[in-house]
Design a protein around this motif. Structure first.
Motif, PDB file in Angstrom:
ATOM      1  N   ILE A   1      10.178  12.818  -1.894  1.00  0.00           N
ATOM      2  CA  ILE A   1      10.336  13.561  -3.151  1.00  0.00           C
ATOM      3  C   ILE A   1      10.052  12.641  -4.331  1.00  0.00           C
ATOM      4  O   ILE A   1      10.521  11.495  -4.379  1.00  0.00           O
ATOM      5  N   SER A   2       9.286  13.155  -5.288  1.00  0.00           N
ATOM      6  CA  SER A   2       8.983  12.402  -6.500  1.00  0.00           C
ATOM      7  C   SER A   2       8.986  13.337  -7.688  1.00  0.00           C
ATOM      8  O   SER A   2       8.390  14.412  -7.642  1.00  0.00           O
ATOM      9  N   LYS A   3       9.674  12.936  -8.743  1.00  0.00           N
ATOM     10  CA  LYS A   3       9.746  13.704  -9.980  1.00  0.00           C
ATOM     11  C   LYS A   3      10.170  15.147  -9.735  1.00  0.00           C
ATOM     12  O   LYS A   3       9.654  16.084 -10.344  1.00  0.00           O
ATOM     13  N   GLY A   4      11.116  15.310  -8.834  1.00  0.00           N
ATOM     14  CA  GLY A   4      11.691  16.622  -8.578  1.00  0.00           C
ATOM     15  C   GLY A   4      10.891  17.512  -7.656  1.00  0.00           C
ATOM     16  O   GLY A   4      11.304  18.634  -7.369  1.00  0.00           O
TER      17      GLY A   4
ATOM     18  N   ASP B   1      10.843   8.777  -5.405  1.00  0.00           N
ATOM     19  CA  ASP B   1      12.240   8.683  -5.830  1.00  0.00           C
ATOM     20  C   ASP B   1      13.217   8.775  -4.669  1.00  0.00           C
ATOM     21  O   ASP B   1      14.258   8.123  -4.671  1.00  0.00           O
ATOM     22  N   LEU B   2      12.902   9.617  -3.688  1.00  0.00           N
ATOM     23  CA  LEU B   2      13.854   9.886  -2.615  1.00  0.00           C
ATOM     24  C   LEU B   2      13.122  10.199  -1.320  1.00  0.00           C
ATOM     25  O   LEU B   2      12.122  10.920  -1.316  1.00  0.00           O
ATOM     26  N   ILE B   3      13.630   9.648  -0.232  1.00  0.00           N
ATOM     27  CA  ILE B   3      13.163  10.002   1.105  1.00  0.00           C
ATOM     28  C   ILE B   3      14.367  10.435   1.927  1.00  0.00           C
ATOM     29  O   ILE B   3      15.379   9.734   1.984  1.00  0.00           O
ATOM     30  N   VAL B   4      14.272  11.606   2.527  1.00  0.00           N
ATOM     31  CA  VAL B   4      15.277  12.087   3.477  1.00  0.00           C
ATOM     32  C   VAL B   4      14.658  11.971   4.856  1.00  0.00           C
ATOM     33  O   VAL B   4      13.563  12.498   5.097  1.00  0.00           O
ATOM     34  N   HIS B   5      15.331  11.258   5.754  1.00  0.00           N
ATOM     35  CA  HIS B   5      14.747  11.043   7.081  1.00  0.00           C
ATOM     36  C   HIS B   5      15.812  11.216   8.160  1.00  0.00           C
ATOM     37  O   HIS B   5      16.989  11.400   7.870  1.00  0.00           O
ATOM     38  N   ASN B   6      15.350  11.180   9.399  1.00  0.00           N
ATOM     39  CA  ASN B   6      16.242  11.400  10.544  1.00  0.00           C
ATOM     40  C   ASN B   6      17.004  12.713  10.354  1.00  0.00           C
ATOM     41  O   ASN B   6      18.207  12.798  10.551  1.00  0.00           O
TER      42      ASN B   6
ATOM     43  N   TYR C   1       5.229   5.951   2.446  1.00  0.00           N
ATOM     44  CA  TYR C   1       6.008   5.987   1.210  1.00  0.00           C
ATOM     45  C   TYR C   1       7.201   5.047   1.292  1.00  0.00           C
ATOM     46  O   TYR C   1       7.784   4.833   2.363  1.00  0.00           O
ATOM     47  N   THR C   2       7.552   4.500   0.148  1.00  0.00           N
ATOM     48  CA  THR C   2       8.809   3.776  -0.011  1.00  0.00           C
ATOM     49  C   THR C   2       9.580   4.439  -1.142  1.00  0.00           C
ATOM     50  O   THR C   2       8.976   5.056  -2.030  1.00  0.00           O
ATOM     51  N   ALA C   3      10.898   4.342  -1.114  1.00  0.00           N
ATOM     52  CA  ALA C   3      11.690   5.120  -2.075  1.00  0.00           C
ATOM     53  C   ALA C   3      12.785   4.291  -2.713  1.00  0.00           C
ATOM     54  O   ALA C   3      13.310   3.335  -2.116  1.00  0.00           O
ATOM     55  N   THR C   4      13.129   4.680  -3.928  1.00  0.00           N
ATOM     56  CA  THR C   4      14.266   4.094  -4.626  1.00  0.00           C
ATOM     57  C   THR C   4      15.549   4.385  -3.859  1.00  0.00           C
ATOM     58  O   THR C   4      16.448   3.557  -3.765  1.00  0.00           O
TER      59      THR C   4
ATOM     60  N   ALA D   1       0.815  -1.208   0.000  1.00  0.00           N
ATOM     61  CA  ALA D   1       0.000   0.000   0.000  1.00  0.00           C
ATOM     62  C   ALA D   1       0.849   1.259   0.000  1.00  0.00           C
ATOM     63  O   ALA D   1       0.337   2.349  -0.234  1.00  0.00           O
ATOM     64  N   GLN D   2       2.142   1.131   0.269  1.00  0.00           N
ATOM     65  CA  GLN D   2       2.994   2.304   0.288  1.00  0.00           C
ATOM     66  C   GLN D   2       3.173   2.877  -1.125  1.00  0.00           C
ATOM     67  O   GLN D   2       3.303   2.142  -2.093  1.00  0.00           O
ATOM     68  N   LYS D   3       3.178   4.191  -1.177  1.00  0.00           N
ATOM     69  CA  LYS D   3       3.393   4.858  -2.456  1.00  0.00           C
ATOM     70  C   LYS D   3       4.891   4.937  -2.720  1.00  0.00           C
ATOM     71  O   LYS D   3       5.674   5.235  -1.823  1.00  0.00           O
ATOM     72  N   LYS D   4       5.275   4.702  -3.961  1.00  0.00           N
ATOM     73  CA  LYS D   4       6.684   4.726  -4.310  1.00  0.00           C
ATOM     74  C   LYS D   4       7.092   6.109  -4.770  1.00  0.00           C
ATOM     75  O   LYS D   4       6.435   6.731  -5.603  1.00  0.00           O
TER      76      LYS D   4
END
Length: 562
Positions: free
Chosen positions: A38-41, A15-20, A55-58, A10-13
């Protein structure tokens, strides 16, 4: 197990997740977040740890508690001009005329062009604080033109060969400039518009070389956390080179350009209006009302304290500014006028007011607004005029500004807090290469009113210092707002471009004396990494991005901002 599989699917994919991270959104409430997706800039989510469940990220970046800021925006600089200066001799930091002559002599041995061109000298740094004369240059280079520009770009010295090529004689007259003479002879000193007579006969560098230099300077900008800048006063030809560099995938940075004050451009651009091509936007005109305080070209209401019977001058007739304002007010283009002296500021503020006629959202700017008469601050608020200021000007000029202005006028010079109060915001920049490109020096000068040597101990006219939040806003969202780009960049909010930086320490909390120890660890434009400092790297760089390590910085070592 079934539950976890359903949750994961169910998580949306993205491009990038910045965490912590400690993410300074610089939104209206100045909220601090922990996670950004972040997705598509674009930023699609920002907030707390709940984002990791949605969300899940590449690619994921664990910032390990480091601060994240919107990419810095330089609201006033000369990017293309500084880039194409790279073939010239760097004279910044020279301590005497003799040292300059020695540098030019050595430079001449390897210079690959006929003209010997240098920039960056400042007589205020010398033991004898007077303009030089050209005799030594004439002796050393009788058949080769020499042109050496002052650090602020408002004065220069040329040898006789250069003057001859420009057809300058003792009979030459120029409006808005000065061709200095002593005892009926040319000294070689040219101030403001007089410089144009020489510069128009100096051949421009090759287009391909200019684009190469754009790329080199861009790397330095990214290394300092700059993701966007306002290039003040460019030609249509330079604009075409920026567009060509973008097409060649050299230019990745956001450039807001102001066209130079060229009458040939007026009709075309007032009809065309605001123009955007990819990362390049043309949004107005850069106009010069007067010169600089250091070269005594700033136009003052009363005499220079250190030069009686001299008040500087406007660079054009008052009617020129009035006519241009009447043209631009009918378009969506901004009028952004360089005004240093209190007389220049008063004239331009009143001209703006006459055509703006009260409250408006044109966002016309005064560039520098260095010396403002106490009675004239009101015009910024009355007509919603934007002060576009450069904090390091204050900490560069503080050594000699009172000599020029006297003890009373200096009180309302470099008055950034007074300017901010008029509309509740200001745009901050550097004016590089007049000042150092380093935005952390901007932050220090704005907050502490000190130079890089922590001078003066209690700050220069500290009552006009900005707070940390005001300074950060001035370097990000207010800079964006000053050119109508606040919906695209300047803060980290959903829907905006993912232009951001990760720093090694938090500007909002560190001691003032440690501000210049700040390093950019990573810089992102549109969610893609464009710079990584491998020394301080906190995670392996993303695959597919090459040539993003820290460049060799060719720093502007202005002795006044040591």
């Amino acid at each position: 197990m079934m539950f976890f599989c359903i949750l994961f699917s169910a998580q949306k994919k993205v491009d990038l997740i910045v965490h912590n991270a400690r993410i300074y959104t610089v939104n209206q409430n100045f909220d601090i977040a922990e996670v950004m997706a972040i997705s598509k800039g674009k930023i699609v989510a920002i907030g707390g740890k709940e984002i990791l469940k949605k969300y899940t990220a590449t690619q994921k970046i664990d910032a390990q508690g480091k601060p994240v800021y919107p990419g810095f925006i330089d609201a006033h600089c000369h990017f293309t001009g500084y880039a194409t200066d790279r073939w010239k001799s760097d004279l910044v930091g020279t301590k005497s005329w003799e040292e300059i002559v020695g540098k030019i002599k050595k430079y001449s041995e390897t210079a690959h062009k006929f003209w010997l061109y240098g920039r960056g000298w400042d007589q205020n740094d010398w033991a004898v604080k007077e303009y030089p004369t050209k005799e030594k240059l004439d002796e050393l280079f009788p058949n080769r033109p020499v042109y050496l520009k002052r650090v602020d770009g408002h004065a220069a010295i040329a040898n006789q060969k250069a003057l001859d090529l420009a057809k300058i004689t003792t009979e030459t007259k120029i409006l808005g400039g000065d061709i200095e003479q002593k005892n009926g002879k040319l000294t070689g000193i040219l101030v403001d518009n007089a410089m144009d007579l020489v510069e128009k006969v100096i051949p421009e560098i090759e287009d391909d070389l200019a684009i190469k230099y754009f790329g080199e300077l861009q790397k330095e900008c990214f290394a300092f956390g700059l993701t966007s800048l306002h290039d003040c006063g460019i030609s249509e030809h330079t604009l075409s080179l920026l567009e060509k560099s973008q097409k060649q995938k050299v230019l990745k940075m956001n450039v807001f350009a102001l066209l130079s004050d060229n009458p040939d451009y007026y009709e075309k651009w007032t009809k065309k209006g605001r123009y955007t091509n990819g990362k390049i936007t043309v949004g107005g005109f850069k106009v010069y009302a007067d010169g600089a305080l250091g070269s005594r070209g700033a136009c003052l209401l009363s005499d220079y304290h250190d030069k009686p019977k001299w008040r500087g001058f406007l660079l054009s007739e008052k009617s020129h500014f009035e006519n241009l304002a009447k043209k631009l007010v009918k378009s969506d283009l901004q009028m952004c006028t360089h005004a240093i002296g209190d007389s220049a500021n008063r004239e331009i503020l009143k001209i703006y007011g006459d055509v703006l006629k009260g409250k408006n959202d044109k966002r016309w700017r005064i560039e520098h607004a260095q010396i403002v008469n106490p009675n004239d601050f009101q015009y910024f608020g009355k007509y919603n005029i934007v002060p576009s200021v450069q904090p390091t000007h204050a900490t560069s000029d503080m050594y000699w500004a009172e000599e020029r202005l006297g003890s009373e006028r200096i009180k309302t010079a470099y008055a950034y807090q007074d300017l901010l109060k008029q509309n509740g915001w200001v745009a901050l920049g550097t004016d590089f290469p007049v000042e150092d490109i380093n935005p952390f020096k901007t932050f220090l000068a704005s907050l502490a009113r000190k130079d890089a040597q922590n001078y003066p101990e209690n700050g220069f006219q500290k009552e006009n210092a900005l707070t940390r939040e005001q300074t950060l806003r001035g370097m990000t969202i207010w800079a964006a707002k000053s050119v109508f780009q606040e919906k695209e960049r300047g803060s980290l909010e959903v829907g905006k471009n993912a232009d951001f930086i990760i720093l090694n320490q938090d500007l909002m909390n560190i001691d003032e004396k440690d501000i210049l120890k700040t390093n950019v660890l990573k810089t992102f434009v549109d969610g893609k990494i464009v710079f990584i400092d491998l020394i301080y790297d906190i995670e392996n760089s993303a695959p597919g991005y090459l040539d993003i390590k820290k460049p060799k910085i060719i720093e502007n070592k202005n002795p006044q901002i040591k």
